[in-house]
Structure formats: structure tokens, C-alpha cells
Design a protein around this motif. Structure first.
Motif, PDB file in Angstrom:
ATOM      1  N   LEU A 189       0.986  -1.161   0.161  1.00 59.65           N
ATOM      2  CA  LEU A 189       0.056   0.183  -0.005  1.00 59.65           C
ATOM      3  C   LEU A 189       1.179   1.109  -0.096  1.00 59.65           C
ATOM      4  CD1 LEU A 189      -3.116   1.317  -0.381  1.00 59.65           C
ATOM      5  CD2 LEU A 189      -2.364   0.675   2.543  1.00 59.65           C
ATOM      6  N   GLU A 190       0.306   2.816  -0.598  1.00 57.82           N
ATOM      7  CA  GLU A 190       0.811   3.542  -0.739  1.00 57.82           C
ATOM      8  C   GLU A 190       0.249   4.679   0.138  1.00 57.82           C
ATOM      9  OE1 GLU A 190       1.262   5.463  -4.585  1.00 57.82           O
ATOM     10  OE2 GLU A 190       2.091   7.955  -3.349  1.00 57.82           O
ATOM     11  N   ILE A 191       1.262   5.208   1.368  1.00 55.03           N
ATOM     12  CA  ILE A 191       0.939   5.725   2.260  1.00 55.03           C
ATOM     13  C   ILE A 191       0.926   7.085   2.329  1.00 55.03           C
ATOM     14  CG2 ILE A 191       0.871   5.687   4.571  1.00 55.03           C
ATOM     15  CD1 ILE A 191       1.101   2.922   5.202  1.00 55.03           C
ATOM     16  N   THR A 192       0.073   8.420   2.137  1.00 54.73           N
ATOM     17  CA  THR A 192       0.662   9.752   2.115  1.00 54.73           C
ATOM     18  C   THR A 192      -0.055   9.714   3.724  1.00 54.73           C
ATOM     19  OG1 THR A 192      -0.583   9.923   0.934  1.00 54.73           O
ATOM     20  CG2 THR A 192       1.099   9.723  -0.094  1.00 54.73           C
ATOM     21  N   ALA A 193       0.920  10.952   3.797  1.00 55.86           N
ATOM     22  CA  ALA A 193      -0.052  11.405   5.089  1.00 55.86           C
ATOM     23  C   ALA A 193       0.542  13.463   4.888  1.00 55.86           C
ATOM     24  CB  ALA A 193       0.988  11.567   6.640  1.00 55.86           C
ATOM     25  N   ASP A 194      -0.300  13.868   5.209  1.00 61.93           N
ATOM     26  CA  ASP A 194      -0.508  15.092   5.075  1.00 61.93           C
ATOM     27  C   ASP A 194      -1.282  15.624   6.555  1.00 61.93           C
ATOM     28  OD1 ASP A 194      -1.203  18.105   4.905  1.00 61.93           O
ATOM     29  OD2 ASP A 194      -2.391  17.756   3.154  1.00 61.93           O
ATOM     30  N   PRO A 195       0.064  16.654   7.619  1.00 62.80           N
ATOM     31  CA  PRO A 195      -0.520  16.076   8.993  1.00 62.80           C
ATOM     32  C   PRO A 195      -1.120  17.223   9.433  1.00 62.80           C
ATOM     33  CG  PRO A 195       1.952  16.305   8.463  1.00 62.80           C
ATOM     34  CD  PRO A 195       1.632  16.515   7.157  1.00 62.80           C
ATOM     35  N   VAL A 196      -1.163  17.909   8.178  1.00 62.62           N
ATOM     36  CA  VAL A 196      -1.927  20.328   9.011  1.00 62.62           C
ATOM     37  C   VAL A 196      -3.433  20.101   7.861  1.00 62.62           C
ATOM     38  CG1 VAL A 196       0.057  20.901   8.991  1.00 62.62           C
ATOM     39  CG2 VAL A 196      -1.421  21.346   7.108  1.00 62.62           C
ATOM     40  N   GLU A 197      -3.924  18.760   7.888  1.00 62.23           N
ATOM     41  CA  GLU A 197      -4.645  19.083   6.746  1.00 62.23           C
ATOM     42  C   GLU A 197      -6.181  18.141   7.620  1.00 62.23           C
ATOM     43  OE1 GLU A 197      -5.166  18.895   3.362  1.00 62.23           O
ATOM     44  OE2 GLU A 197      -7.992  19.673   4.250  1.00 62.23           O
ATOM     45  N   ASN A 198      -7.322  19.443   7.217  1.00 59.42           N
ATOM     46  CA  ASN A 198      -8.073  19.591   8.204  1.00 59.42           C
ATOM     47  C   ASN A 198      -9.724  19.384   7.890  1.00 59.42           C
ATOM     48  OD1 ASN A 198      -9.283  20.090  11.122  1.00 59.42           O
ATOM     49  ND2 ASN A 198      -9.863  22.032  10.589  1.00 59.42           N
ATOM     50  N   ARG A 199      -9.498  20.276   6.773  1.00 61.65           N
ATOM     51  CA  ARG A 199     -10.589  20.562   5.762  1.00 61.65           C
ATOM     52  C   ARG A 199     -12.016  18.745   6.091  1.00 61.65           C
ATOM     53  NH1 ARG A 199      -8.128  23.815   1.087  1.00 61.65           N
ATOM     54  NH2 ARG A 199      -6.518  22.208   1.778  1.00 61.65           N
ATOM     55  N   GLY A 200     -12.948  19.040   6.284  1.00 60.32           N
ATOM     56  CA  GLY A 200     -14.034  17.528   6.278  1.00 60.32           C
ATOM     57  C   GLY A 200     -13.660  17.117   7.294  1.00 60.32           C
ATOM     58  N   PHE A 201     -12.496  17.643   8.447  1.00 56.27           N
ATOM     59  CA  PHE A 201     -12.026  16.544   9.311  1.00 56.27           C
ATOM     60  C   PHE A 201     -12.443  16.992  10.566  1.00 56.27           C
ATOM     61  CE2 PHE A 201      -9.435  14.362   6.196  1.00 56.27           C
ATOM     62  CZ  PHE A 201     -10.412  12.933   5.745  1.00 56.27           C
ATOM     63  N   GLU A 202     -13.108  18.816  10.487  1.00 54.07           N
ATOM     64  CA  GLU A 202     -13.193  19.192  11.887  1.00 54.07           C
ATOM     65  C   GLU A 202     -13.722  18.965  13.114  1.00 54.07           C
ATOM     66  OE1 GLU A 202     -14.238  19.575   8.785  1.00 54.07           O
ATOM     67  OE2 GLU A 202     -13.570  22.132   7.888  1.00 54.07           O
ATOM     68  N   TYR A 203     -14.231  18.010  12.594  1.00 55.48           N
ATOM     69  CA  TYR A 203     -15.170  17.223  14.029  1.00 55.48           C
ATOM     70  C   TYR A 203     -14.907  15.966  14.603  1.00 55.48           C
ATOM     71  CZ  TYR A 203     -17.956  20.700  14.244  1.00 55.48           C
ATOM     72  OH  TYR A 203     -18.543  22.216  14.213  1.00 55.48           O
ATOM     73  N   HIS A 204     -13.596  15.430  14.043  1.00 55.46           N
ATOM     74  CA  HIS A 204     -12.343  14.062  14.085  1.00 55.46           C
ATOM     75  C   HIS A 204     -12.124  14.230  15.371  1.00 55.46           C
ATOM     76  CE1 HIS A 204     -13.924  12.804  10.741  1.00 55.46           C
ATOM     77  NE2 HIS A 204     -14.379  11.501  11.386  1.00 55.46           N
ATOM     78  N   SER A 205     -11.707  13.615  15.860  1.00 48.52           N
ATOM     79  CA  SER A 205     -10.304  13.794  17.124  1.00 48.52           C
ATOM     80  C   SER A 205      -8.640  12.683  17.464  1.00 48.52           C
ATOM     81  CB  SER A 205     -11.462  12.669  18.359  1.00 48.52           C
ATOM     82  OG  SER A 205     -11.417  11.727  17.965  1.00 48.52           O
TER      83      SER A 205
END
Lengths: 399, 399
Positions: free
Chosen positions: B262-278
Motif C-alpha cells: 500500500l502507498e501511504i502518504t500523510a498530510d499532518p495539518v489537513e483539516n478540511r472535512g475532518f473538523e469533528y475528528h479526534s
């Protein structure tokens, strides 16, 4: 009332499908759709809502009082949630699939919503499964949908099936033959619908003694199909009524030949729920249930060009589900933390349900100091998670 | 505009699923649900609508502008058509399945409706398929839903998968560590959402030069997961932020071990659409598509007792369907009138789609005076009905 209890309150007639019933319902729907597909019925998926003036026009008018309606901000027009999918499928046949070869065989499955439940069925959301056979008017077509339903229901394990045939066009044909005035037909219909022989007899001065006698005899010509057909043949019906009787007989014979073990009954004056049908109708029962499993019959699609001959069936998933044998027990295995991913994947491909331990722990966890202790703890966790087995040293251990 | 054309007009964003796409969609949904069930995710089926004040309260408030609302004559209260099923499943977990053992694994599939499509997705009705894992907060739980989605998507033929991980709690944790005032956090969030390094740098007088430098570095720490983790480790993060980074790293390592290709990437400051995630969030892509196939992440369920740790995923069926390989061609056979019912049934059990001739005719039909003639006519009819074969003298003849 606590906050939780309040949140648990759903509107009347709406419910949450829970495990394992929700999975059982979905599996049952898909098996029926697969069975229909084997008879050539291709799946369509109409939308959950349409414009009110399209969904509830024509034959849809009878459904108008059942539909939730609301405004569409996008168009400013009124929308209606579908209270039934049959008319949507007929619409698809006469528009988007207008040029597809006939006969056109379509199947569908989906959720429908009605504004009000009945006393018998308080639910307001139903799973509807059905099939429509469009563009062919032969008795073989009537028989096909009946035989397909019977084979499909038997295939999912619903046994002891029977079908009750109707011919809602028989009485109107007889009235035409006998030139019974429209003014008398309404009272006649009411008397027949109430199965009220005395009331039919009492109409003799308005409709003629002969007509009253024949209609009274039709009213009692219910039961096993041979008894019905014998009784109707004994009546020496006039021309149009005789054609309707012959049609009922032909369809019954094809069905009996195709499903020799099927119990076939008939009620030749039954009309309730079949007001817009134009030929042989049918309702399915199981001696094991009593309740109706589904129904359908011949009708004409609406369209600008006069419509097409069609017949179709609807199955009632709620009743059918109560008839289903319990599903085979699933093998459910608990996988302690650290179980190899490949082992887990292999178990799943072998039909196991795998439940991974997500609480951490494993060989290096302080709780697991000996293999006895590990086994004990794992078995407890496995039992807690409803598993029949747990995985230990590459083997499925039964609890 | 003819009557037919007008009837064919559906509200914006609504459509008729036609053959063979409608069957393909249903099959794909059921295969995903079967895959989820093999991981222990039991199916639930929430209702199409609920009371507005229950469906659109709490976390549901963010969905309020998306939901069609209408009055319920039965209760006099307002109802809302579900714009999403995730919150319904969380409600079921915290009410009807409150006492079921944890972790609770639930799967669901159904139709959702939104009042307005987007430019990218003009549709207003969607098929939603998802799974929720409730009552467990470990990294293994985050990894399980990601690995299950990957295995399930690969199982239905969607290849070249990648997952993009996010950690929307990282920036807030860092702001807490650095005691950055609430007054500055909004502007910081905007700058980060716009991926605007210059704007982050420009905040240095308000949030401190060190904080601006670290946040600017986080902003560019995107891409392959190892690159992201290296960059984050180089930042020597303060206590709370370091815990968030460690959590992201642990989940990424479990996922990488479980799905080495699996190709795994990350965007550690991404927030859009995830406002209520913890916690850890994720979005699935396929290199063959470009578009997002689904997403999800860690959250807390709402309830009176403070809720439960949970993580879950939603798959976008419309995008996934465009990625599916074409289904194997169905063997479709035309059965002339008079074909024995048993032969037809046997063909169906062997996987044939049988198309019966319903026009009558057969050996005794005047059109069929010789076997050559019958063969010719049958072949024509078979071709017309899209069949690959027809049935003659007990044999399937290829056209």
C-alpha cells in the motif's frame, strides 16, 4: 426520559434494523434479485423521490395520499418520496428503455415510504422487491411471473407455497355482456366486495334475475382452482365474460404444469387492491404463515402512446423474512493481538468471521506470563465477543 | 416537449439506475458488506428519515443544511431525510446496542439524500457504504478500519490503492503546548487550510517566531509517510504535539506492516472535512482514478454519558463503480415456447440467464413448418433479445 431514551425514539412506523436481522434481510433481497436475473429480469434502480406531478400522476394518483411531499429548493417544485416502485419502473420502461427490445423484463429492490401505516402494518418504511414484464400480453407472460416468484421464494427456503388467482375483469365483462347500467354497477361491486350473496340476490330487480343468479354463483366459485373453473364453466357465460374465464383457465393450466406441487386457488370476483388491473391477478401465501407474501397482476403502463401490456409482482419483504429458516451459524474466531495478517486473511477467505483483539497485549504483555494464562484470557475475550473459536499457535481452538 | 419527455425529467441530481449498472452497483455493495462481515462488522439498517431534532442535533448539526425536511402528520413534528448514515449508526450504538460487547463493529449500506449537490458531485442521492468501530481507542483500531477498507476494495477489483493519513489534532495540540491564544488560532487555521506558508510566517509576531517556524515546517511535511514522519521527528515537538505525532506514526507502522504494497502518504495539518475528528483520519485513493474513493477517521460518539471512542469509514460508491472491472459476460439463452420447465430450471441453476419465448408458437405453430424454419426464427428472436445461445433439442446452440 433520559437524553438517550429520547434519542432512541424514532417516528412511528420507522425502525432500526439490527444484527442479525438487517444482514438476513439484505441477503434475502439479493438472493431474490439473483433469482429474477436468472429469468432475464435486469435490475433497475429508480430514485428515492421524484417530482410530485410526475410520480403521482396517471395510475400514480391512487398513491397520492400515501406520499410524503416537500418542496425542492433547487427547482421550486414539489417532490414526493416514493410510496411504491412499480410506477417508477413502468415510467423507466416507457421513457429511458422505450427502445429496448420487448418483452422487457425488469427487476427492482429498494425502500419505499408511506405517510401512514395501517393497523395491520404499522410500518411506514418497507423493503419492496419486484419484477415487471412489459410489452407482452400472452397467458405465458402471466404464468412466467407467477412461476418465477414461486421458484424464487422456494429457492430462498420459503415453503408450502400457494397462489390465489383473481380475474378482476370478469365481472365488468359480464356486466358489459348483459348491458348492466353503470348506475347499478357500483352497488353490485359493493355487494361482491362484501361477499354478500343476499345483497347480490337483492339486486335482481335492477340487474335482472339471470344476471343476479350468475353473479351470485361467481361469488361462491372460490377455492381450489378446479372447483372454480368447474363452477364458471357450468354458468354458460356470455361472450366477453367467457373470454375472461378462458384466460384465467389458460394461465392456471400453464402455472399448474410448471409447478405441479403448487396449491392454486382462485377467487374470480375478488377486486380489492386490484382496481387498476386489466387481467389475471395473483397473491402468494405460505401455509406456514397465513399472511400474504406478495401480489401482482396484469395492467397497462401509462404513456402518451396508449401504454403497453404488462404484468408484474411485488414481494413483501417483512412477511417473507418471518418465514425464512434461520441462517447457517457463522464460524466466528477471535484473533489475539499479534496474529499474522496473512493467517487472518486466509481464515476470512475460508469463510471465518475474524474478530481481532484490539486491546493490545500479546506475548510481551504483562498479563500474559504463561501460555495457560494467555489461553484463559484469550478464551474469555473470545467468549465475550461471541466467538465460537480462538486462534492459538496456528490452530482454531473451539471454546 | 412531449408528455414522455416531460415524464423522463427527474429533479436535478436524481437519476434512474439502468441495466447493467444498477445490478453492478448492488453486487459491488453486497461484496463490500460481505467483506466487512468477514472482519466481524455486523450489518445495521437505520431508517430513511428520523425526527429532525434527533438526526440533526449534536454532531448532526453540521449536516443540518444538507437535509430535506418535512412535517410528519402522525406526530406533528418535523422529519429529516438522512443526509448521511454515520450519525445514525453512532446513535444505534449508543442506544439500542448500548449493552452489546465492545468493541462494537457495525457495517451499513444505504441511500442518502442531500438537498444540494456540489459542482464536483451534482448528484443528490448517493449510495453510502461504511463501517464503524466503536468503544476502542487503540492504534490497532485505527489500523483495522484502514486495512479492512484496503482489503475489501482490492477484493472487488479496485487496484493501485493508496491512503492519505491525517492528524487534525496535531495543530491544536501544538497550540495548547505553546499556549497560543484562541484569538490567533482562527487565522492560523485559515493559513494552514490554504497551505499558505507566507501567511503562517506572517503570524510570527502574534504566535511567536518558534511556533511559526514549526507550523510552517509541518505545513510542508506532506507526501510519502516516511518523509512526513522524518520531518515531524526533526521538529522536536512539545509534549502534547509529540503524542499526536507518535500516534500517527504507530498507526502508519501497523498499516504498513499489514499492507506492505500500500502507498501511504500523510498530510499532518489537513483539516478540511475532518473538523469533528479526534485522531487519525484517512482518505483512500486509487492511482487509476485520482478521485477519492472514501474517507474516515477517529471521533467520539455523542451521548449523555460522554460518548465513546470510535473510528469509522465511508466509501463513495459512485467513484468506486467507475473503477470496477467490467463484470464477466452472462451466458444468456433463448428458450423457444414449449421448452420443458425442468430444462429451464436446470439451465438457471447452471448459471444461465434464461429468456423464455412468450409469443406462443412452437412445434405446432403454423410459422414453424420445418426444423430449418424453426431454427432460423428462433435464432432471430434470440438475437433480438440479446441472447448468446438458444435451446434446440436439448442443447444450447451458440448464435
Amino acid at each position: 426520559m433520559t437524553f438517550d431514551a429520547e434519542k432512541a425514539l424514532l417516528p412511528t412506523g420507522m425502525c432500526d434494523g439490527l444484527p442479525p436481522e438487517a444482514a438476513k434481510e439484505a441477503a434475502c433481497v439479493e438472493r431474490l434479485m439473483t433469482a429474477f436475473a436468472a429469468w432475464g429480469y435486469a435490475r433497475v434502480k429508480p430514485p428515492l423521490f421524484e417530482f410530485e406531478d410526475s410520480l403521482l400522476s396517471g395510475s400514480g394518483r391512487t398513491m397520492a395520499t400515501h406520499a410524503f411531499r416537500f418542496a425542492d429548493p433547487a427547482s421550486g417544485r414539489m417532490l414526493a418520496l416514493r410510496p411504491d416502485m412499480t410506477l417508477q419502473v413502468a415510467r423507466i420502461a416507457s421513457t429511458r428503455l422505450k427502445t429496448a427490445p420487448r418483452p422487457l423484463r425488469l427487476g427492482y429492490a429498494g425502500q419505499i415510504v408511506r405517510i401512514k401505516g395501517s393497523q395491520l402494518r404499522p410500518e411506514r418504511q418497507f423493503g419492496q422487491v419486484g419484477a415487471e414484464l412489459i410489452g407482452v400480453a400472452t397467458p405465458d407472460a402471466d404464468a412466467e411471473v407467477i412461476l418465477m416468484a414461486i421458484e424464487s421464494l422456494a429457492g430462498i427456503g420459503v415453503g408450502a407455497l400457494s397462489v390465489d388467482l383473481g380475474m378482476p375483469t370478469l365481472v365488468p365483462a359480464f356486466c358489459d355482456d348483459m348491458q348492466i347500467a353503470e348506475a347499478h354497477r357500483h352497488d353490485l361491486r359493493l355487494a361482491l366486495d362484501r361477499k354478500d350473496s343476499a345483497a347480490v340476490h337483492a339486486l335482481k330487480d335492477r340487474i335482472g334475475a339471470d344476471s343476479a343468479r350468475v353473479l351470485g354463483a361467481m361469488l361462491t366459485a372460490t377455492g381450489p382452482i378446479e372447483r372454480t373453473l368447474d363452477a364458471l364453466r357450468a354458468l354458460d357465460l356470455p361472450e366477453k365474460a367467457a373470454l375472461e374465464r378462458d384466460r384465467l383457465e389458460t394461465v392456471a393450466r400453464i402455472v399448474a404444469a410448471g409447478a405441479p406441487d403448487l396449491e392454486i386457488t382462485a377467487d374470480p370476483v375478488e377486486n380489492r387492491g386490484f382496481e387498476y388491473h386489466s387481467g389475471v391477478t395473483f397473491a402468494f401465501f405460505s401455509r406456514a404463515a397465513g399472511a400474504e407474501l406478495g401480489r401482482g397482476g396484469r395492467y397497462r403502463t401509462d404513456d402518451a402512446n396508449g401504454g403497453e401490456a404488462a404484468t408484474g409482482l411485488t414481494l413483501y419483504m417483512d412477511t417473507i423474512l418471518t418465514m425464512m429458516p434461520p441462517p447457517p451459524e457463522t464460524k466466528r474466531i477471535f484473533l489475539p493481538a499479534g496474529t499474522a495478517r496473512d493467517a487472518a486473511r486466509t481464515l476470512r477467505t475460508q469463510g471465518w468471521q475474524t474478530i481481532s483483539d484490539l486491546d493490545g497485549g500479546g506475548a510481551d504483555h504483562p498479563d500474559f506470563t504463561s501460555s495457560e494464562r494467555e489461553t484463559g484470557t484469550t478464551a474469555d475475550k473470545a467468549r465475550h465477543m461471541g466467538c465460537s473459536h480462538f486462534w492459538l499457535n496456528g490452530t482454531a481452538v473451539e471454546i
